[in-house]
Design an enzyme around this catalytic site. Structure first.
Site: not given
Ligand code: FAD
Length: 238
Positions: A4, A87
Site C-alpha cells: 500500500s 497496524e
C-alpha cells in the site's frame, strides 16, 4: 505484492532472511528501506474500485546500510509482530472501511431520512447491523484506554479486527441490498440519490471485499485469537 502507498512512501519496512539456523521465525531481520534506493521498483496495481492504492514492489540487488537495521540481527519477527499489532489498531477508526467511510449508524440515519420503505426482515437486519457497530465502538474505546494506560495492544486488537472486517462487509452488503436493483449501478446507494453520497456507497461495497484479506486475513486473525486468547492447541499448519 500489495504494498500500500509504496508509490508515495519515502520508506518501506523490509523483512529479510539473514540466517537459516533455528526455527524459521528466527533468522529474519527488520530493516527500513528507502523507496528511492537503486534497485527498488514500484509497479502500480489498479483495484476494482478504480483506485491506485497498492503496488507490486521489486527489489533487485538492493543494498541497505547497516544503520537501517532496526533492533538486533535475526530478531526481526518479534518487531514485525509489534508493527502488525499497531497496524490492526491503526485500521480501527470508526468508519466501517478500516476506519474510513460510513458507519452502521450512518446507514440507519440514511434509511430513516430517505423514507425508503423496507420490509420487516430488512429492518431487523438494520437493527442487528447497528448493534454490531455499537459493540465495536465499545471495544474500540477499550483498546484506546489500554493504549492511554500504556498497556500493549495484545490479541484484543485481533478480536476487534476480525469482528470489524466482517462488520464492514455487513454494512456495505446491507446498503447495497437496500439500494435494490439500483445497487447494480455505479454511483447509486441506498438513499436513492446519485452524486457523491451514492458513489461512496458503491465504492464502499467494492472496497469492503478487501477488509477480510488486508492486514492479515480474518481466518488467520481467528487462529491468533484461538491460540493466544483462548489457549487452544496450535494450528497444525504453523
Ligand atoms: C487492500 C490491501 C492492502 C494491503 N497492503 C499491504 C501492505 O501495505 N503491505 C503488505 O506487506 N501487505 C499488504 N497487503 C497484503 C495482505 O497483508 C495479505 O494479502 C494478507 O495478509 C493475506 O496474505 P496472502 O495474500 O499471502 O494470503 P495467504 O496467506 O496465502 O492466504 C490465502 C488463503 O488461505 C487462508 N489461510 C492462510 N493461512 C491459513 C491458516 N494458517 N489457517 C487457515 N487458513 C489460512 C487465508 O485465510 C486465505 O483465505 C494488503 C492486502 C490488501 C487486500
Amino acid at each position: 505484492m500489495w504494498t500500500s502507498y509504496a508509490h508515495i512512501s519515502t520508506w518501506g519496512i523490509l523483512l529479510a532472511r539473514t540466517s537459516n539456523e533455528g526455527p524459521s521465525q528466527q533468522g529474519i531481520s527488520y530493516f527500513i528501506c528507502p523507496m528511492k534506493a537503486p534497485g527498488v521498483s514500484v509497479r502500480p496495481i489498479i483495484d476494482m474500485t478504480g483506485d491506485h492504492a497498492f503496488n507490486e514492489v521489486f527489489l533487485d540487488e538492493v543494498r541497505v546500510p547497516r544503520d537501517y537495521l532496526i533492533g538486533e540481527v535475526n530478531q526481526g519477527w518479534r518487531l514485525a509482530k509489534v508493527t502488525l499489532g499497531n497496524e490492526r489498531v491503526a485500521l480501527s477508526g470508526e468508519g466501517s472501511l478500516w476506519g474510513r467511510g460510513p458507519t452502521a449508524k450512518d446507514l440507519v440515519d440514511l434509511v430513516r431520512t430517505s423514507g425508503v420503505a423496507h420490509t420487516a426482515l430488512e429492518r431487523d437486519d438494520l437493527v442487528q447491523c447497528w448493534a454490531h457497530g455499537e459493540i465495536l465502538r465499545l471495544l474500540r474505546l477499550r483498546l484506546v484506554s489500554a493504549a492511554l494506560a500504556g498497556r500493549d495492544q495484545g490479541p484484543e486488537a485481533s478480536v476487534r479486527k476480525a469482528l470489524a472486517d466482517d462488520h464492514g462487509q455487513e454494512v456495505m452488503g446491507l446498503a447495497n441490498r437496500l439500494a435494490g436493483a439500483a445497487g447494480m449501478l455505479n454511483g447509486r446507494g441506498p438513499g436513492g440519490v446519485d452524486g457523491a453520497e451514492g458513489a461512496s456507497w458503491t465504492y464502499g461495497f467494492l472496497y469492503a471485499q478487501a477488509l477480510t484479506i488486508g492486514g492479515g486475513t480474518s481466518v488467520v486473525q481467528r487462529n491468533i485469537i484461538a491460540e493466544r486468547v483462548l489457549g487452544l492447541p496450535k494450528d497444525v499448519t504453523t
